[in-house]
Design an enzyme around this catalytic site. Structure first.
Site: not given
Lengths: 331, 331
Positions: B57, B219
């Site tokens: 991320h 995700h």
């Protein structure tokens, strides 16, 4: 073509409107001209600094408009030079009477149009000078260029020429330091996937599932070699080797490093490349004064990266460290 | 799988080494623990702020370590929660005696492991408290979550809790302002292409050539709806509509806006989205205090974006405006 856009013909205008909407206190857009300037231009008693070129390289160049860097950026259509009229508009908007300095990437169309705009401006009594950035060591001539291409090293020219101008330097002094940067900055890039210009609608080139291209340009122009995808360490080594061959560095030299993403490369991968570049420099005894990692000069959603090294002296270090406040670059 | 990496098993370690190599005067890495801290921790007489979660991320979270934001970030493997041991290491590194505050995104594994680490730390006499960020209005429960997911709004919690701690606030006061942010921040995202976790080697989901998914998680967890790719304006409208449904805003309210890229989205597209979000807010009479456009909370090379709105009061505005100096966020 999968893009989050409204219409291929309106991407540049709408992008600039969205940029200025994000920074209404810092930036303004000259209506219909695709020119972004600082909110308050001209800045009194300061050489105006402008840059520009085809769009699709964001944040270059409008993201670098602000204190300590550019006074205006001129945006052409995607991968297309801005017109002399647009550039003239930018020159006129930023001239305080102290002259305007243009940072131009070495692409034939850009150089021609910036030169033409400068001539027009001079006819109106504005002093204009320029530097042509040609930091890409990959190939000598290319699809769009006579001589070397200008790529991510251009951002360091913005930073340093911008800082010099902010200190009140003359046009000649700004030019001298910008030329010093160009003399000491080298870049080389590679890609693992292409980009799709919105108005074209298909990828600018194709690469096999396990292929990469070394030395690729920021418009997808051919590079030096197409070969199997290597590891990050091998890629970092190859790119820096090319730079060292062109600009030998010795133990004790100090550099600024830029690891630039081409648009779709995860930051994770850029830092893995930086790890190796940093190791290589340390092994050679070359000091790393400062490192920049991120998307500085992109090619839409191309995946890949470039490495830039700028050899520094005390003047360049001071100017690199000077205050800057732009959307895409803050110091 | 096309990535610029050395080995799928080493991406997190090598990324963090590359990050710390880029900022040697600001950051350090706790050997073998994938914990990045400020160079000098603990900061005397300051509540320590930590965050973390699965990697992939970036720049979240290590890119937000620095003055005015985090004291440490804990990196799990890609899309995998960090272990309680790692988190405990971070807590111990940043505690000045004034306690440690944890900013945790709402994923079941993260919450469990941060809680376990807090218990271990408390057994060693360290005061620990936390906030759980659940800004994603897309779905109530998901593959990895009970309740709403934490996404890009987390960065605004880092910023505001970090600024509060920097002013010398107590642990209770830091918690109070962090909870105020969580109460007032909402996000929603969408994607047009998937990402490939390095150790998995294949895309986390597939989308047709003309499909997008609305409400997708960072995700690749399922969203609310898969449908034909819409225009940027339609996407901006749909995302903000979802947010307004959950957090009604009235004329005269003021917000901070974050247009977040998921990793592979050209900045051009993010600004086109911002243009429309800004228009929508203006039409409703909602003031835009500040706008952030860029890659703040990504999902490797996923293409897509999220919109975050944070409703502000005077305290939040002041804390948002306070000085911050981290690799990925400067004020």
């Amino acid at each position: 073509m999968k893009k989050i856009i409204n219409h291929p013909e309106r991407v540049v205008t709408e992008m600039l409107e969205g940029l200025v909407a994000a920074y209404p206190n810092q930036l303004k857009l000259i209506d219909g001209r695709a020119v972004v300037t600082r909110k308050n231009v001209p800045v009194a008693n300061k050489v105006g600094i402008i840059s520009g070129g085809g769009s699709g390289h964001e944040p270059a160049h409008a993201g670098y408009v602000g204190q300590g860097m550019l006074d205006a950026a001129v945006a052409g259509e995607v991968f297309t030079s801005p017109t002399p009229d647009q550039i003239l508009e930018a020159i006129k908007a930023v001239d305080s009477g102290k002259g305007v300095f243009m940072v131009v990437k070495n692409y034939t169309g850009d150089v021609m149009n910036f030169d033409m705009a400068a001539e027009l401006a001079e006819m109106e009594g504005i002093q204009v000078d320029k530097v042509v950035v040609n930091d890409d060591v990959a190939v000598e001539d290319s699809t769009f260029t006579t001589g070397r291409r200008g790529i991510a090293g251009t951002i360091l020219v913005h930073k340093i020429a911008g800082a010099k101008a902010e200190m009140g330097a003359t046009l000649a002094d700004v030019k001298a330091v910008a030329e010093k940067v160009v003399k000491n900055v080298r870049s080389m890039g590679m890609a693992i996937s292409p980009c799709t210009p919105p108005a074209v609608g298909k990828p600018s080139f194709t690469l096999g599932e396990n292929e990469m291209e070394i030395g690729l340009g920021i418009h997808g122009e051919p590079g030096t070699e197409r070969k199997p995808l290597a590891t990050a360490d091998e890629i970092a080594t190859e790119l820096t080797d090319h730079i060292f061959k062109d600009m030998p560095l010795s133990s004790g030299d100090e550099v600024a490093v830029m690891i630039n993403g081409l648009g779709a490369t995860p930051e994770m991968e850029l830092f893995i490349v930086n790890r190796k570049v940093n190791q290589i420099l340390k092994e050679k005894g070359i000091g790393v004064y400062e490192t920049f990692v991120g998307n500085f000069m992109t090619s839409l959603e191309m995946a890949g990266c470039s490495v830039t090294l700028l050899k520094l002296d005390d003047e360049l270090k001071d100017l690199l460290a000077a205050h800057a406040n732009t959307p895409a670059f803050k110091k």
